[in-house]
Design a protein around this motif. Structure first.
Motif, mmCIF file in Angstrom:
data_model
loop_
_atom_site.group_PDB
_atom_site.id
_atom_site.type_symbol
_atom_site.label_atom_id
_atom_site.label_comp_id
_atom_site.label_asym_id
_atom_site.label_seq_id
_atom_site.Cartn_x
_atom_site.Cartn_y
_atom_site.Cartn_z
ATOM 1 N N GLY A 209 1.007 -1.332 0.352
ATOM 2 C CA GLY A 209 -0.042 0.150 0.087
ATOM 3 C C GLY A 209 0.802 1.359 0.151
ATOM 4 N N ALA A 210 1.799 1.336 0.675
ATOM 5 C CA ALA A 210 2.824 2.401 0.960
ATOM 6 C C ALA A 210 3.472 2.600 -0.433
ATOM 7 C CB ALA A 210 3.794 2.106 1.988
ATOM 8 N N ILE A 211 3.738 1.504 -1.031
ATOM 9 C CA ILE A 211 4.313 1.654 -2.674
ATOM 10 C C ILE A 211 3.593 2.282 -3.613
ATOM 11 C CG2 ILE A 211 5.455 0.291 -4.328
ATOM 12 C CD1 ILE A 211 6.419 -1.860 -2.622
ATOM 13 N N GLN A 212 2.206 1.809 -3.410
ATOM 14 C CA GLN A 212 1.223 2.237 -4.496
ATOM 15 C C GLN A 212 0.790 3.739 -4.057
ATOM 16 O OE1 GLN A 212 0.452 1.046 -7.441
ATOM 17 N NE2 GLN A 212 1.884 -0.837 -6.594
ATOM 18 N N ALA A 213 0.757 4.195 -2.722
ATOM 19 C CA ALA A 213 0.222 5.383 -2.500
ATOM 20 C C ALA A 213 1.563 6.421 -2.709
ATOM 21 C CB ALA A 213 0.075 5.265 -0.858
ATOM 22 N N GLY A 214 2.673 5.939 -3.081
ATOM 23 C CA GLY A 214 3.610 6.843 -3.631
ATOM 24 C C GLY A 214 3.276 7.558 -4.912
ATOM 25 N N HIS A 215 2.139 6.795 -5.707
ATOM 26 C CA HIS A 215 1.728 7.240 -7.009
ATOM 27 C C HIS A 215 0.696 8.208 -6.883
ATOM 28 C CE1 HIS A 215 3.469 3.571 -7.790
ATOM 29 N NE2 HIS A 215 3.990 4.096 -8.972
ATOM 30 N N ALA A 216 0.256 8.771 -5.834
ATOM 31 C CA ALA A 216 -0.970 9.632 -5.452
ATOM 32 C C ALA A 216 -1.062 10.734 -6.116
ATOM 33 C CB ALA A 216 -1.492 9.764 -4.115
ATOM 34 N N VAL A 217 0.168 11.555 -6.026
ATOM 35 C CA VAL A 217 0.389 12.716 -6.642
ATOM 36 C C VAL A 217 0.402 12.740 -8.200
ATOM 37 C CG1 VAL A 217 1.797 15.123 -6.688
ATOM 38 C CG2 VAL A 217 1.542 13.895 -4.440
ATOM 39 N N TYR A 218 1.189 11.872 -8.610
ATOM 40 C CA TYR A 218 1.216 11.468 -9.987
ATOM 41 C C TYR A 218 -0.117 11.098 -10.585
ATOM 42 C CZ TYR A 218 2.823 8.937 -14.382
ATOM 43 O OH TYR A 218 2.995 8.643 -15.554
ATOM 44 N N MET A 337 -4.943 4.654 -0.319
ATOM 45 C CA MET A 337 -5.152 5.525 -1.296
ATOM 46 C C MET A 337 -6.106 6.566 -0.978
ATOM 47 S SD MET A 337 -2.776 5.178 -3.727
ATOM 48 C CE MET A 337 -3.254 6.065 -4.950
ATOM 49 N N GLY A 338 -7.465 5.983 -0.323
ATOM 50 C CA GLY A 338 -8.383 6.995 0.225
ATOM 51 C C GLY A 338 -7.873 8.097 1.027
ATOM 52 N N THR A 339 -6.816 7.525 1.813
ATOM 53 C CA THR A 339 -6.228 8.403 3.031
ATOM 54 C C THR A 339 -5.310 9.347 2.431
ATOM 55 O OG1 THR A 339 -6.708 6.992 4.622
ATOM 56 C CG2 THR A 339 -5.091 8.694 5.108
ATOM 57 N N VAL A 340 -4.539 8.671 1.408
ATOM 58 C CA VAL A 340 -3.526 9.606 1.009
ATOM 59 C C VAL A 340 -3.767 10.455 -0.252
ATOM 60 C CG1 VAL A 340 -1.152 9.468 -0.377
ATOM 61 C CG2 VAL A 340 -1.792 7.658 1.461
ATOM 62 N N LEU A 347 -1.699 19.125 0.107
ATOM 63 C CA LEU A 347 -0.181 19.469 -0.496
ATOM 64 C C LEU A 347 -0.116 20.193 -1.681
ATOM 65 C CD1 LEU A 347 1.471 16.295 1.256
ATOM 66 C CD2 LEU A 347 1.286 18.654 2.134
ATOM 67 N N PHE A 348 -0.898 19.690 -2.839
ATOM 68 C CA PHE A 348 -0.543 20.332 -4.110
ATOM 69 C C PHE A 348 -1.052 21.561 -4.154
ATOM 70 C CE2 PHE A 348 -2.837 20.730 -8.517
ATOM 71 C CZ PHE A 348 -1.674 21.171 -9.153
ATOM 72 N N GLN A 349 -2.392 21.977 -3.479
ATOM 73 C CA GLN A 349 -3.038 23.310 -3.496
ATOM 74 C C GLN A 349 -2.522 24.190 -2.569
ATOM 75 O OE1 GLN A 349 -7.399 23.025 -3.683
ATOM 76 N NE2 GLN A 349 -7.681 25.344 -3.259
ATOM 77 N N VAL A 358 7.782 15.200 -2.877
ATOM 78 C CA VAL A 358 8.770 15.178 -2.002
ATOM 79 C C VAL A 358 7.984 14.031 -0.782
ATOM 80 C CG1 VAL A 358 10.212 15.816 -0.136
ATOM 81 C CG2 VAL A 358 10.372 16.894 -2.252
ATOM 82 N N ALA A 359 6.905 14.379 -0.632
ATOM 83 C CA ALA A 359 6.059 13.716 0.529
ATOM 84 C C ALA A 359 5.686 12.356 -0.300
ATOM 85 C CB ALA A 359 4.998 14.309 0.743
ATOM 86 N N ALA A 360 5.610 12.392 -1.421
ATOM 87 C CA ALA A 360 5.232 11.035 -2.180
ATOM 88 C C ALA A 360 6.620 10.101 -1.885
ATOM 89 C CB ALA A 360 4.991 11.133 -3.581
ATOM 90 N N GLY A 361 7.608 10.672 -2.075
ATOM 91 C CA GLY A 361 8.902 9.827 -1.820
ATOM 92 C C GLY A 361 9.160 9.179 -0.384
#
Length: 387
Positions: A209-218, A337-340, A347-349, A358-361
């Protein structure tokens, strides 16, 4: 008429044709309908939370009845109607409701389809990576084609394309082989509950989950960020395509990796990719700088997905194949993902794309923390109905 791998390849191709439209361009379509970044994050996030209930419930029906193809066909038919609704109706709360329905039907198709695919691969001795790559190829077609289409026809073409994709998914589900499961251990709520509460399964969910959540911003804002940087739509489509081409190469050769293709090795590779890719993406302000980082999609997503699928293939209890897949998708794509995703929107806005990436990393650090105990904690026997 078609062999099982061909039928599964058609299914993956149809499904990821829709994903190739949605991931890069659904946020753009929502923005064109007047949604703010926070509202876009909310619309995307609600789909993840609905998965928490929808995925396990619907997949339990598939496991308990063995009517996999029928279940998938009904879900695909519902998805056609839901996406028609997106274009015909408007409003933030309307989109929230429709997104919840989309999570229940369209997004529940994949965990059930994955369970069927893994069962076919195991029984027939097929190469999962070479079946799954057809989904990646169709993703490329959609992602690269939609950029020029939007330039010439506007963002509404995104919705038109998605409705067509839902129809294609419906047809592909009808072509799947009928899968009536026969196991010595029938499905039960007790067995499903034991699986969901297994410490090793929860550690696996936390790592993947943490690995996939890294893609949230992207996934949510990557295209918007690139557009704000002045990237042309065609260049954006090519960048998405480049990432998936790298993923396809990994899928094609994954069956030949031997011990280097085991679940622990693949998940470890994905963690390293997460730690490298996203912080550097924060500073990639030209297509030429972004392109090499897109190749790392083979690690962050490709290795992460293959590692997760191999873990489930090797550890899912008998008779709970679809349920294990559903719990994985519900918890990873739902809770995590629903949390992230809303956090990514905030963060983006309020802090900008650099801070968000950077947070995604940092998600790679969280994955590393749970990775070690995951593979030190030995699984109980399959007879215990627990991973």
């Amino acid at each position: 008429m078609f062999s099982p791998p061909v039928r599964l390849g058609l299914f993956y191709g149809a499904y990821f044709l829709a994903v190739g439209v949605m991931l890069p361009y659904w946020p753009v379509w929502l923005e064109g309908r007047g949604m703010s970044p926070e509202q876009i994050g909310a619309v995307l996030a609600v789909t993840f939370w609905v998965k928490l209930i929808g995925h396990p419930t619907v997949s339990a029906v598939a496991d308990a009845t063995g009517q996999v193809r029928t279940t998938l066909t009904v879900l695909a038919g519902m998805a056609v109607l839901v996406f028609l609704g997106f274009g015909l109706l408007q409003g933030f709360w309307v989109y929230i409701a429709l997104a919840a329905l989309a999570a229940l039907c369209f997004q529940t198709i994949m965990p059930i389809g994955e369970a069927l695919s893994l069962a076919v691969v195991k029984s027939g001795g097929y190469d999962y990576g070479r079946i799954r790559l057809w989904g990646s190829i169709s993703f490329i077609i959609a992602a690269s084609g939609m950029g020029p289409a939007i330039e010439h026809l506007g963002t509404e073409i995104v919705w038109v394309a998605l409705v067509g994709c839902m129809v294609a998914i419906l047809v592909s589900c009808r072509l799947l082989p009928e899968a009536r499961t026969r196991t010595a251990k029938p499905w039960s709520w007790k067995a499903a509950g034991a699986l969901a509460m297994s410490p090793r399964f929860l550690l696996f969910v936390a790592t993947a989950g943490a690995i996939q959540a890294g893609h949230a911003v992207y996934y949510a804002f990557g295209t918007i960020i690139w557009r704000d940087m002045g990237f042309q739509e065609t260049a954006i489509g090519l960048l998405w395509t480049l990432g998936v081409v790298a993923e396809i190469v990994l899928f094609w050769f994954a069956g030949r990796l031997g011990r280097y293709g085991s679940a622990p090795v693949l998940l470890a590779i994905a963690i390293v990719g997460t730690l490298i890719r996203w912080p550097l993406t924060a500073f990639a302000d030209t297509p030429w700088l972004a392109a090499p980082l897109q190749v790392l999609h083979a690690l962050t997503f490709g290795a992460g997905h293959l590692g997760a699928m191999r873990f489930l293939q090797e550890n899912a209890p008998e008779g709970l194949g679809a349920t294990a897949q559903a719990l994985y998708y519900a918890l990873v794509s739902g809770v995590v993902m629903g949390t992230v995703m809303p956090i990514a929107g905030i963060l983006f806005q309020h802090y900008g794309p650099t801070t968000a990436y950077v947070a995604a990393g940092g998600m790679g650090l969280l994955a590393a923390v749970t990775f070690v105990p995951l593979f030190l904690l030995k699984p109980r026997s399959r007879e215990a109905q627990s991973i």
